[in-house]
Write a protein that holds these residues in place. Structure first.
Motif, PDB file in Angstrom:
ATOM      1  N   SER A 115     -18.370   5.322   9.508  1.00 46.81           N
ATOM      2  CA  SER A 115     -18.458   4.216  10.471  1.00 46.81           C
ATOM      3  C   SER A 115     -19.359   4.569  11.647  1.00 46.81           C
ATOM      4  CB  SER A 115     -17.081   3.836  11.024  1.00 46.81           C
ATOM      5  OG  SER A 115     -16.261   3.423   9.995  1.00 46.81           O
ATOM      6  N   SER A 116     -20.617   4.818  11.365  1.00 42.98           N
ATOM      7  CA  SER A 116     -21.510   5.110  12.486  1.00 42.98           C
ATOM      8  C   SER A 116     -22.791   4.274  12.435  1.00 42.98           C
ATOM      9  CB  SER A 116     -21.828   6.596  12.591  1.00 42.98           C
ATOM     10  OG  SER A 116     -21.980   7.166  11.339  1.00 42.98           O
ATOM     11  N   THR A 117     -23.356   4.141  13.621  1.00 43.44           N
ATOM     12  CA  THR A 117     -24.599   3.395  13.761  1.00 43.44           C
ATOM     13  C   THR A 117     -25.702   4.390  14.102  1.00 43.44           C
ATOM     14  OG1 THR A 117     -23.341   1.511  14.558  1.00 43.44           O
ATOM     15  CG2 THR A 117     -25.702   1.470  14.996  1.00 43.44           C
ATOM     16  N   MET A 180     -28.826   1.513  23.220  1.00 45.46           N
ATOM     17  CA  MET A 180     -28.381   2.900  23.024  1.00 45.46           C
ATOM     18  C   MET A 180     -26.868   3.062  23.127  1.00 45.46           C
ATOM     19  SD  MET A 180     -29.476   5.757  21.989  1.00 45.46           S
ATOM     20  CE  MET A 180     -31.251   5.961  22.107  1.00 45.46           C
ATOM     21  N   ARG A 181     -26.187   2.240  23.918  1.00 45.14           N
ATOM     22  CA  ARG A 181     -24.732   2.400  24.051  1.00 45.14           C
ATOM     23  C   ARG A 181     -24.007   2.107  22.726  1.00 45.14           C
ATOM     24  NH1 ARG A 181     -23.174   0.735  28.494  1.00 45.14           N
ATOM     25  NH2 ARG A 181     -25.101   0.059  29.464  1.00 45.14           N
ATOM     26  N   ASP A 182     -24.676   1.421  21.800  1.00 43.78           N
ATOM     27  CA  ASP A 182     -24.043   1.108  20.507  1.00 43.78           C
ATOM     28  C   ASP A 182     -24.382   2.139  19.422  1.00 43.78           C
ATOM     29  OD1 ASP A 182     -23.245  -1.308  21.680  1.00 43.78           O
ATOM     30  OD2 ASP A 182     -25.159  -2.254  21.127  1.00 43.78           O
ATOM     31  N   ILE A 183     -25.158   3.143  19.783  1.00 43.71           N
ATOM     32  CA  ILE A 183     -25.675   4.086  18.775  1.00 43.71           C
ATOM     33  C   ILE A 183     -24.853   5.383  18.751  1.00 43.71           C
ATOM     34  CG2 ILE A 183     -27.751   5.422  18.080  1.00 43.71           C
ATOM     35  CD1 ILE A 183     -28.122   2.337  17.881  1.00 43.71           C
ATOM     36  N   ASP A 184     -24.574   5.886  17.534  1.00 48.89           N
ATOM     37  CA  ASP A 184     -23.838   7.158  17.390  1.00 48.89           C
ATOM     38  C   ASP A 184     -24.767   8.342  17.175  1.00 48.89           C
ATOM     39  OD1 ASP A 184     -21.092   6.066  17.430  1.00 48.89           O
ATOM     40  OD2 ASP A 184     -21.790   5.015  15.632  1.00 48.89           O
ATOM     41  N   TYR A 185     -25.882   8.116  16.494  1.00 44.32           N
ATOM     42  CA  TYR A 185     -26.851   9.196  16.248  1.00 44.32           C
ATOM     43  C   TYR A 185     -28.258   8.623  16.273  1.00 44.32           C
ATOM     44  CZ  TYR A 185     -22.760  11.119  13.795  1.00 44.32           C
ATOM     45  OH  TYR A 185     -21.506  11.536  13.455  1.00 44.32           O
ATOM     46  N   VAL A 186     -29.187   9.422  16.783  1.00 43.89           N
ATOM     47  CA  VAL A 186     -30.604   9.108  16.572  1.00 43.89           C
ATOM     48  C   VAL A 186     -31.087  10.099  15.512  1.00 43.89           C
ATOM     49  CG1 VAL A 186     -32.924   9.142  17.575  1.00 43.89           C
ATOM     50  CG2 VAL A 186     -30.994   8.285  18.933  1.00 43.89           C
ATOM     51  N   ILE A 187     -31.747   9.588  14.482  1.00 43.53           N
ATOM     52  CA  ILE A 187     -32.354  10.492  13.483  1.00 43.53           C
ATOM     53  C   ILE A 187     -33.822  10.090  13.307  1.00 43.53           C
ATOM     54  CG2 ILE A 187     -32.241  11.484  11.169  1.00 43.53           C
ATOM     55  CD1 ILE A 187     -29.384  10.551  10.907  1.00 43.53           C
ATOM     56  N   VAL A 188     -34.698  11.031  13.596  1.00 40.39           N
ATOM     57  CA  VAL A 188     -36.137  10.764  13.444  1.00 40.39           C
ATOM     58  C   VAL A 188     -36.768  11.861  12.577  1.00 40.39           C
ATOM     59  CG1 VAL A 188     -36.389   9.548  15.653  1.00 40.39           C
ATOM     60  CG2 VAL A 188     -36.724  12.036  15.576  1.00 40.39           C
ATOM     61  N   GLY A 189     -37.983  11.603  12.148  1.00 40.59           N
ATOM     62  CA  GLY A 189     -38.726  12.602  11.377  1.00 40.59           C
ATOM     63  C   GLY A 189     -39.582  13.450  12.301  1.00 40.59           C
ATOM     64  N   ALA A 190     -40.526  14.177  11.700  1.00 38.89           N
ATOM     65  CA  ALA A 190     -41.405  15.042  12.495  1.00 38.89           C
ATOM     66  C   ALA A 190     -42.787  15.111  11.870  1.00 38.89           C
ATOM     67  CB  ALA A 190     -40.823  16.455  12.555  1.00 38.89           C
ATOM     68  N   ASP A 191     -43.781  15.116  12.719  1.00 38.63           N
ATOM     69  CA  ASP A 191     -45.140  15.401  12.256  1.00 38.63           C
ATOM     70  C   ASP A 191     -45.453  16.866  12.478  1.00 38.63           C
ATOM     71  OD1 ASP A 191     -45.122  12.355  12.974  1.00 38.63           O
ATOM     72  OD2 ASP A 191     -46.720  12.714  11.520  1.00 38.63           O
ATOM     73  N   ALA A 192     -44.812  17.449  13.480  1.00 39.83           N
ATOM     74  CA  ALA A 192     -44.953  18.881  13.718  1.00 39.83           C
ATOM     75  C   ALA A 192     -43.793  19.361  14.578  1.00 39.83           C
ATOM     76  CB  ALA A 192     -46.271  19.186  14.419  1.00 39.83           C
TER      77      ALA A 192
END
Ligand code: RI2
Length: 314
Positions: A115-117, A180-192
């Motif tokens: 149950s996460s956003t 942002m107050r509704d978010i549990d995790y930020v997941i991003v990629g990487a170029d470097a």
């Protein structure tokens, strides 16, 4: 593949027909492999020329540099032996790319509670590997995806997620802090990833990291180890690609003499990063140096090299 076809392949990377740090690295390895197959004449000289052309397509994604470097470390006495070894190395690199993505999904999913956003930015196959794996594992997740101006890679992300029937909400880049107050995790990629654990990723990533930090939302990066930059160990900074003004403004505005700046990436310092999920484990950004040393066979830097490290990455 002849020289014309090689140039066409390079143009596909420049035009972002092939894009995403993992995909361009894989594509470069495939292209070198195909080019080597039919090459006649001066093998070393022609391969070096091909490598150079591919290397100059997109300057920021270190995956491209690492892929080309890996493939070009072939050896052999005759042209045929060299070709054979190059093909073996390219295939090895391609297998690494495919296996690493899957492994990142498996490792990352353990960090996602039911149950996460999750908020993601741009279109990262590594970040999506974690999100899709969480969904597959039966976790009840939903995603907020930024549209990612100016190239709108967020549209690719939402299509990919809907294909898997994952609930997704598309937002404009400037709405990140609002939600942002509704978010549990930020997941991003990487170029470097630099030697001191800073992240180079799609423009806007560092603003998202600031907002996540403000709301105490964990900020996770999904990055294969071939995205770690060995060159930063010797003090080199990552070059930030600036793309054409036409991506941002219509001709009508440009004709008024409007100045446009269009950097494709920005830098997020390591203090905003909670975790980097790689195929060899989930690590704190402080461990970037060890990854580079382990994967790229570097020795401990000398005192002199350490003083060369760019301070603004700290
Ligand atoms: P994967 C992309 O760059 C985005 O910045 C994304 O976060 C990164 O590559 C990594 O993508 P662009 O090619 O390797 O769209 O995780 O400029 O797929």
């Amino acid at each position: 593949m002849d020289f014309m076809k090689l140039k066409e392949a390079a143009k596909k990377i420049v035009d972002m027909e092939v894009r995403g740090a993992a995909k361009i690295a894989r594509f470069a390895a495939e292209t070198l492999l195909e080019y080597a197959k039919s090459l006649e004449g001066d093998f070393d000289g022609e391969m070096r020329k091909a490598a150079e052309i591919l290397l100059n397509t997109r300057p920021t994604a270190v995956s491209l540099y690492n892929a080309i470097n890996y493939v070009m470390q072939y050896s052999g006495n005759t042209a045929d032996e060299k070709r054979e070894d190059l093909i073996r190395r390219a295939e090895e690199f391609i297998r690494w790319v495919d296996a690493a993505k899957k492994e990142i999904g498996k490792i990352g999913v353990r960090r996602i509670k039911d149950s996460s956003t999750i908020l993601t930015h741009c279109n990262s196959s590594a970040a999506l590997s974690i999100i899709k794996e969480a969904h597959k594992a039966g976790k009840d997740i939903e995603v907020f995806a930024t549209e990612s101006r100016p190239r709108l890679q967020g549209h690719i992300t939402v299509k990919e997620l809907r294909k898997e029937e994952i609930p997704v909400t598309l937002i404009v880049d400037s709405a990140v802090r609002y939600f942002m107050r509704d978010i549990d995790y930020v997941i991003v990629g990487a170029d470097a990833i630099t030697v001191n654990g800073a992240l180079v990723n799609k423009i806007g990533t560092s603003q998202i990291a600031l907002a996540a930090n403000e709301f105490r939302v964990p900020f996770m990066v999904a990055a294969e180890t071939y995205k770690f930059s060995p060159k930063t160990l010797a003090g080199e900074t990552v070059v930030i690609e600036e793309r054409s003004p036409e991506e941002v403004a219509p001709k009508e505005l440009l004709s008024l003499g409007v100045e446009v700046r269009n950097p494709a990436f920005d830098i997020t310092p390591r203090r905003y990063i909670d975790l980097i999920v790689t195929e060899i484990g989930a690590i704190p950004p402080e461990m970037a140096y060890l990854v580079i040393k382990e994967r790229f066979g570097f020795e401990l830097p000398t005192e002199e090299e350490l003083t060369l490290m760019p301070e603004h990455y700290d």
